[in-house]
Design a protein around this motif. Structure first.
Motif, PDB file in Angstrom:
ATOM      1  N   ALA A 150       0.939  -1.318   0.132  1.00  0.00           N
ATOM      2  CA  ALA A 150       0.095   0.021  -0.029  1.00  0.00           C
ATOM      3  C   ALA A 150       0.700   1.296   0.062  1.00  0.00           C
ATOM      4  O   ALA A 150       0.644   2.421  -0.461  1.00  0.00           O
ATOM      5  N   HIS A 151       2.051   1.183   0.594  1.00  0.00           N
ATOM      6  CA  HIS A 151       3.039   2.293   0.495  1.00  0.00           C
ATOM      7  C   HIS A 151       4.362   1.940   0.371  1.00  0.00           C
ATOM      8  O   HIS A 151       4.714   0.909   0.918  1.00  0.00           O
ATOM      9  N   VAL A 152       4.873   2.364  -0.493  1.00  0.00           N
ATOM     10  CA  VAL A 152       6.528   2.378  -0.633  1.00  0.00           C
ATOM     11  C   VAL A 152       7.230   3.550  -0.130  1.00  0.00           C
ATOM     12  O   VAL A 152       7.229   4.638  -0.586  1.00  0.00           O
ATOM     13  N   VAL A 153       8.026   3.339   0.804  1.00  0.00           N
ATOM     14  CA  VAL A 153       8.941   4.624   1.536  1.00  0.00           C
ATOM     15  C   VAL A 153      10.082   4.288   1.558  1.00  0.00           C
ATOM     16  O   VAL A 153      10.782   3.219   2.051  1.00  0.00           O
ATOM     17  N   GLU A 154      10.877   5.241   1.416  1.00  0.00           N
ATOM     18  CA  GLU A 154      12.558   5.323   1.904  1.00  0.00           C
ATOM     19  C   GLU A 154      12.620   5.559   3.389  1.00  0.00           C
ATOM     20  O   GLU A 154      11.684   5.736   4.052  1.00  0.00           O
ATOM     21  N   VAL A 155      13.644   5.515   3.919  1.00  0.00           N
ATOM     22  CA  VAL A 155      13.988   5.742   5.360  1.00  0.00           C
ATOM     23  C   VAL A 155      13.328   6.871   6.035  1.00  0.00           C
ATOM     24  O   VAL A 155      12.380   7.133   7.213  1.00  0.00           O
ATOM     25  N   HIS A 156      13.585   7.922   5.261  1.00  0.00           N
ATOM     26  CA  HIS A 156      13.015   9.240   5.745  1.00  0.00           C
ATOM     27  C   HIS A 156      11.495   9.390   5.819  1.00  0.00           C
ATOM     28  O   HIS A 156      10.789   9.729   6.867  1.00  0.00           O
ATOM     29  N   GLY A 157      10.934   8.917   4.576  1.00  0.00           N
ATOM     30  CA  GLY A 157       9.438   8.609   4.473  1.00  0.00           C
ATOM     31  C   GLY A 157       8.799   7.794   5.898  1.00  0.00           C
ATOM     32  O   GLY A 157       7.810   8.136   6.383  1.00  0.00           O
ATOM     33  N   TYR A 158       9.363   6.859   5.964  1.00  0.00           N
ATOM     34  CA  TYR A 158       9.104   6.012   7.038  1.00  0.00           C
ATOM     35  C   TYR A 158       9.058   6.517   8.342  1.00  0.00           C
ATOM     36  O   TYR A 158       8.131   6.577   9.317  1.00  0.00           O
ATOM     37  N   LEU A 202       2.688   6.286  -2.817  1.00  0.00           N
ATOM     38  CA  LEU A 202       3.940   7.255  -2.766  1.00  0.00           C
ATOM     39  C   LEU A 202       3.660   8.543  -1.626  1.00  0.00           C
ATOM     40  O   LEU A 202       2.604   8.896  -1.552  1.00  0.00           O
ATOM     41  N   SER A 203       4.603   8.710  -1.051  1.00  0.00           N
ATOM     42  CA  SER A 203       4.557   9.782  -0.130  1.00  0.00           C
ATOM     43  C   SER A 203       4.431  11.215  -0.869  1.00  0.00           C
ATOM     44  O   SER A 203       4.835  11.367  -1.783  1.00  0.00           O
ATOM     45  N   THR A 204       3.639  12.168  -0.123  1.00  0.00           N
ATOM     46  CA  THR A 204       3.671  13.374  -0.595  1.00  0.00           C
ATOM     47  C   THR A 204       5.002  14.229  -0.561  1.00  0.00           C
ATOM     48  O   THR A 204       5.831  13.971   0.321  1.00  0.00           O
ATOM     49  N   LEU A 205       5.401  14.957  -1.717  1.00  0.00           N
ATOM     50  CA  LEU A 205       6.690  15.537  -1.642  1.00  0.00           C
ATOM     51  C   LEU A 205       6.682  16.707  -1.158  1.00  0.00           C
ATOM     52  O   LEU A 205       5.872  17.850  -1.553  1.00  0.00           O
TER      53      LEU A 205
END
Length: 501
Positions: A150-158, A202-205
């Motif tokens: 449901a979500h693909v996140v890098e470390v920062h986004g997590y 994906l996370s909001t940028l």
């Protein structure tokens, strides 16, 4: 107690989380650290439990603010191991362990799907570091896991989600994954379509330095901070290292001599080239052009583990002994060359089939010769990449600002200055990556009118290594011979790779 406002920067790296408290002149007030477990389940794999990113951050921050009046904390920013990512389900739980930047399982996907077009759009020459190719590997080998994502996140986004309950990240944090069109600063529609991903996954940028939100009550209790503490958008560790070194304009480069050796320059315009990987910069509208030698202090650790019998407790003393032995070996190590492709070749060749090479071994050579040849080989490799960067961009670097564990080796710094024919100056703060994130936090909290002002006020250099003219001339001839070695071996690595498997 002082009522001076401070900021917190957290660097969640491959091996641990470091939290640093900074004041407005770039002085580290306090710090804390917690280790991370690294899993290597098979050769070429690298994984982590993402829950440890959050628990390690909690421990590091609580340690850093122990004894500190947390009312002074104006904001917090995260920097991180860049291409590492995790796929989460609807409940925010990992569908599989996080795949790290060093995971090289996607070599076949790089060969099949890497292209000049993808490079142009993302700024990333095709290589196994980029998350995009690992997601393609997942689509082929673990399609059910990708369907559950449901979500693909890098470390920062997590970590931002853990702190704010928001699915948000920064452009300079998501960009290294290869999912962003570097020309627009937004997600690349063609890349997402190829992966079968939707923007909702994906996370909001946000731009680096933007305020993303406030710390939730639950997260504040876990971190030992006040609810509502500002969470400011950060950037990847390489970009933050450059900012921490004060590289906010052309003419200067940062040189992070860590496990790998990363050098980067600033640019206000984007142009792709295989000589470097391009990243969105910490200053909106800027780009970072990076060279990456996958062998920095890793080579020192390998050498000590292979040629000495040393416990971790006495490692520093062994390094000092090896340096003193190597210092009396002539330049060029009596005809011995080391090409440091122990982890493949990154810039400028991008060859994951390449292997390390020693050329010229004779009976006269002892461990001091090999050690010096390792130091020289990494310096030559940096020169090889830097020459191509300057040829591609037309910009000349006048000095290199060094940081990382390898910058504490005087012999190595002098060799690098001589090989590059440019001064190498040391960053005042050893935790330069955390400092760069602290600059973003300080700007986001309103302590400075711009990110550049924060960089000018909080960065500084100290010891300076000037190139020795005679040594530089000697190394010029040695470098020309070094540069011919890999091209002579390349066909061997590719045509006969089955012999070396």
């Amino acid at each position: 107690m002082s009522d001076e406002r401070v900021v917190i920067a957290v660097d969640c790296s491959t091996t641990g989380a470091k939290a640093s408290v900074w004041n407005a002149d770039g002085t580290e007030v306090s710090s804390g650290r917690a280790e991370l477990d690294l899993s290597i389940p098979a050769p070429g794999r690298g994984e982590q439990d993402p829950r440890q990113w959050w628990t390690a951050m909690q421990s590091a921050v609580r340690s850093a603010v122990a004894g500190l009046d947390v009312r002074r904390v104006a904001s917090l920013t995260v920097t991180h191991q860049r291409e590492s990512f995790v796929c989460l389900d609807d409940d925010g739980e990992a569908v599989r362990p996080a795949m790290l930047w060093l995971d090289s399982r996607a070599g076949e996907q790089v060969d099949r799907f890497g292209s000049a077009d993808v490079h142009d759009r993302t700024g990333k020459p095709p290589n196994t570091t980029v998350s995009y190719y690992k997601l393609l590997w997942m689509a082929e080998h673990e399609p059910e896991n990708l369907r559950r994502t449901a979500h693909v996140v890098e470390v920062h986004g997590y970590l931002v989600h853990c702190m704010t309950d928001l699915w948000a990240t920064s452009t300079a944090s998501m960009d290294p994954t290869g999912l962003v069109d570097i020309r627009t600063g937004d997600y690349d529609p063609a890349v997402l379509t190829h992966l079968g991903l939707d923007r909702s996954q994906l996370s909001t940028l946000h731009f680096p330095g933007d305020v993303i939100g406030g710390l939730t009550v639950d997260a504040a209790e876990l971190l030992g901070l006040l609810p509502g503490t500002l969470i400011v958008a950060g950037a990847g560790d390489g970009q933050c290292a450059g900012l921490g070194a004060g590289v906010a304009a052309p003419g200067r480069a940062y040189l992070n001599i860590g496990t790998g050796l990363i050098s980067g320059t600033y640019s206000s315009q984007y142009q792709p080239d295989r000589a470097y990987r391009a990243m969105l910069g910490t200053i909106p509208g800027s780009f970072t052009y990076e060279t990456f030698v996958g062998a920095g202090t890793y080579m020192i650790s390998w050498f000590i583990d292979t040629f000495t019998h040393c416990s971790e407790e006495f490692r520093g003393g062994v390094e000092a002994t090896l340096e003193s032995e190597a210092a009396v070996v002539p330049r060029g190590s009596d005809g011995l060359y080391v090409v440091p492709y122990w982890n493949g070749a990154l810039t400028p060749y991008w060859d994951h089939e390449a292997r390390g090479i020693m050329v010229g071994l004779q009976g006269v050579h002892r461990r001091a010769h090999i050690y010096r040849a390792v130091l020289e080989g990494v310096a030559f490799e940096l020169r090889l990449s830097q020459d191509q960067v300057e040829q591609a961009t037309g910009d000349t670097v006048e000095e290199f600002v060094a940081m990382g564990g390898g910058s504490q080796c005087p012999l190595w710094c002098q060799i690098i200055a001589d090989v590059l024919r440019r001064p190498v100056v040391l960053s005042r703060q050893r935790e330069t990556t955390c400092l760069g994130a602290g600059m973003l936090a300080a700007f986001g909290a309103g302590l400075f009118p711009s990110i550049r002002h924060a960089a000018e006020a909080m960065s500084a250099t100290e010891f300076r290594y000037e190139p020795d003219p005679k040594a530089a001339d000697d190394y010029e001839a040695l470098y020309r011979r070094y540069a011919a070695i890999y091209p002579a071996f390349r066909s061997f690595f590719h045509d006969r790779i089955e012999v070396m498997a």
